[in-house]
Design a protein around this motif. Structure first.
Motif, PDB file in Angstrom:
ATOM      1  N   PHE A 536      -2.350   0.031   2.026  1.00 32.29           N
ATOM      2  CA  PHE A 536      -0.927   0.024   2.362  1.00 32.29           C
ATOM      3  C   PHE A 536      -0.291  -1.349   2.163  1.00 32.29           C
ATOM      4  O   PHE A 536       0.921  -1.441   1.943  1.00 32.29           O
ATOM      5  N   GLU A 537      -1.080  -2.402   2.211  1.00 30.36           N
ATOM      6  CA  GLU A 537      -0.552  -3.716   1.826  1.00 30.36           C
ATOM      7  C   GLU A 537      -0.159  -3.709   0.356  1.00 30.36           C
ATOM      8  O   GLU A 537       0.864  -4.263  -0.036  1.00 30.36           O
ATOM      9  N   TYR A 538      -0.994  -3.046  -0.455  1.00 29.92           N
ATOM     10  CA  TYR A 538      -0.678  -2.936  -1.883  1.00 29.92           C
ATOM     11  C   TYR A 538       0.571  -2.073  -2.079  1.00 29.92           C
ATOM     12  O   TYR A 538       1.420  -2.378  -2.934  1.00 29.92           O
ATOM     13  N   ALA A 539       0.701  -1.011  -1.300  1.00 31.56           N
ATOM     14  CA  ALA A 539       1.878  -0.146  -1.397  1.00 31.56           C
ATOM     15  C   ALA A 539       3.148  -0.918  -1.085  1.00 31.56           C
ATOM     16  O   ALA A 539       4.177  -0.773  -1.775  1.00 31.56           O
ATOM     17  N   ILE A 540       3.108  -1.749  -0.048  1.00 34.74           N
ATOM     18  CA  ILE A 540       4.271  -2.555   0.314  1.00 34.74           C
ATOM     19  C   ILE A 540       4.566  -3.587  -0.769  1.00 34.74           C
ATOM     20  O   ILE A 540       5.723  -3.775  -1.178  1.00 34.74           O
TER      21      ILE A 540
END
Length: 605
Positions: A536-540
């Protein structure tokens, strides 16, 4: 007559006055960087259109342009598509507010507003609502919001703003005459489509409607049909790549007698199937002599229904394109349809059959199978609808929560039935029947059959390197998770060698592989939590929170997916690790955390 012609030409010339910075690929963060636009707006006394397409506009730059727009009440057309590339989700609504404020202060009267290919979403709609409700849009004739990531909630917000605009304009004595509505590629789904149908029913002035690729199913199509019927001047209707099936086709067939001016009808890739095609052909045969374009490609139609469609267009003297490619005609069926088409007034209108090289038998078997498929879908949809009726109170309560993103309310509605089946999922990972549309084969990921036991899987993984683990579909073994910190570093080193969708796919599935043992192994749990965070860090970072949320929820059987595949992962363990991850204070952001928590809490309820 000569004087009248001269006046007409003068009006056309004056309407062509405008400013264009289209395709400059400029970055406009502040007033200094947007100086060329400001100079042009200050220099020109009459600006009928402003084209800023293909640049990236920040908040301060938009504020400066908004100030300059205050001097141009004559502005009629705003071409602002593809204008907020690589902008934070907090920037776009503020930028839109500044641009809108300038037009409102100028008392401009827009006829065209194009905001397509901007990642607006519900957040961006917050910055647009004020403009849409204002007198600036009382004269609006064309609205383009294609590929804006609206989702169901954004669709609701758009419909509500436009309904308010209609009411405001009527109160002011200026009837809204919107002719073109383009909102394709927005994943509006049934709820967004239902909201927009109410807008169509109120307007009754639309001539062109584009709502392709919006994940709308037959219930949403049936709602839209109510609106289509009331727009009797409708000339163009594009619903390509939604899902009609028989019921949706039935609703659409009932529309045609109310839309006598229809020229272009695109129902391609809508799974209409043969029985639906029969209904469409019967309805079209009786009406629409002026039809020019008919697209029913890729709809699982058999050759007999295809022949009926050809019969339906025999009297269409203006027909210039008939696309029936990609259906289940078989080579012999294609030959029959081509031969029949030669008997019509416009045989060249039929497009080539490039996607059907099969030699299928042409008989009744396909039609019989189709009847069964439709019956199964209708039965399933009916059960879903009954379930939704039973949980309306819960949905309303959840949607009212200030911490829950409204754009996910409809997704919980769509998955209540799956929550009720949780005990079945606990029994077997084989029943995790959800799909990935990303291509495993392109990464060399190995397939695994669902009847392998955990022991077999674990044995196969004992000696695997980090690279082999990442590029396999198999769950991680307990032995491989002995050293969480080192293993995370090794796995991420492999994943980081890939980019874009490949990177994201490997992140998600490596997380699931490790989460497979999270209840029985503390290192496995820690590793899975770290990987959930990384996902989810990558998604953000890549500005695709919504996409990744939907994808992870589908893999965890928390969100419906239409195309099944068999998963080897233990869903109970994978969700257990996710719950642990979202309990961490440094996990993702509030939007992602609250969304995941809402789905998990509903599952436990």
């Amino acid at each position: 007559m000569a004087n009248l012609s001269f006046i007409s030409m003068s009006v056309q010339a004056s309407e062509a006055l405008g400013i264009s910075f289209q395709g400059k690929a400029a970055t406009w963060d502040n007033a200094e960087q947007v100086k060329d636009v400001l100079d042009a707006l200050n220099r020109e006394s009459r600006v009928h259109y402003l084209n800023l397409e293909g640049n990236t506009l920040g908040v301060e730059g938009a504020k400066a342009i908004g100030e300059a727009l205050k001097r141009h009440p004559e502005l009629r057309k705003a071409f602002w598509q593809n204008l907020f590339t690589c902008r934070l989700k907090t920037e776009t609504p503020l930028a839109l507010k500044h641009l809108g404020a300038g037009l409102i202060a100028a008392k401009a009267k827009l006829t065209v507003l194009n905001l397509s290919n901007n990642a607006l979403g519900p957040n961006g709609m917050c910055g647009l609502e004020g403009l849409l409700r204002s007198p600036v849009c009382y004269s609006l004739q064309e609205l383009y919001v294609k590929n804006c990531g609206l989702g169901s909630e954004g669709g609701r917000m758009l419909a509500k703003a436009m309904l308010d605009l209609h009411a405001n304009a009527k109160k002011a004595g200026t009837a809204l005459q919107l002719r073109v509505f383009a909102a394709g590629c927005n994943r509006l789904e049934n709820l967004g489509a239902t909201a927009i149908s109410k807008l169509f029913q109120r307007l009754q002035t639309l001539e062109e409607i584009y709502m392709q690729q919006n994940s709308i199913y037959y219930k949403g199509i049936a709602e839209l049909a109510k609106g289509f019927k009331l727009n009797r001047q409708l000339r163009v209707l594009n619903l390509n790549d939604n899902t009609l099936t028989y019921n949706g086709a039935s609703a659409m067939a009932a529309v045609f007698e109310h839309t006598p001016h229809l020229r272009v009808l695109n129902l391609g890739d809508c799974i209409i199937r043969s029985n639906g095609a029969y209904l469409i052909s019967e309805a079209l045969e009786e009406h629409h002599e002026q039809l020019e374009v008919l697209d029913l490609s890729f709809n699982e139609i058999n050759h007999e229904a295809g022949l009926m469609l050809v019969t339906a267009v025999v009297n269409k003297s203006n027909l210039r394109l008939l696309n029936l490619d990609g259906n289940n005609f078989g080579s012999k069926g294609c030959e029959l349809i081509i031969a029949e088409m030669k008997k019509t007034a416009n045989p060249t209108a039929l497009q080539p059959f490039e996607a059907d090289d099969s030699d299928e038998a042409i008989g009744d078997d396909e039609s019989s199978k189709e009847d069964v498929d439709d019956a199964e879908q209708e039965s399933g949809d009916s059960r879903e609808y009954d379930t939704l009726l039973e949980v309306d109170d819960y949905i309303d309560e959840l949607a009212a929560s200030p911490t829950f993103p409204a754009c996910h309310t409809e997704k919980i509605e769509d998955t209540i039935e799956e929550f009720d089946q949780e005990e079945d999922y606990k029994k077997s990972a084989e029943e995790a029947n959800y799909v990935t549309k990303w291509n495993f084969d392109s990464l060399g990921i190995y397939e695994i059959t669902s009847d392998e036991s955990d022991e077999t899987i674990a044995d196969a993984n004992v000696d695997k390197s980090a690279e082999e683990l990442v590029l396999s579909l198999e769950p991680c073994s307990l032995q491989q998770q002995a050293a969480c910190d080192n293993k995370l570093h090794e796995l991420m080193a492999v994943i980081d060698q890939f980019d874009n969708d490949n990177h994201l796919l490997l992140l998600v599935f490596t997380t699931l592989k490790c989460a497979h043992h999270s209840k029985s192994s503390k290192p496995a749990l820690d590793l899975a939590v770290s990987l959930y965070k990384a996902t989810f860090e990558y998604a953000i970072k890549t500005k695709q929170e919504q996409r990744v949320l939907d994808y992870v929820l589908k893999q965890l059987c928390l969100l419906r997916s239409e195309e099944p595949f068999k998963s080897p992962y233990d869903m109970t363990n994978c969700r257990y690790a996710l719950r642990e991850a979202i309990s961490q204070t440094d996990f993702a952001n509030d939007n992602i955390k609250n969304t995941l928590k809402a789905f998990m809490d509903q599952l436990a309820a």
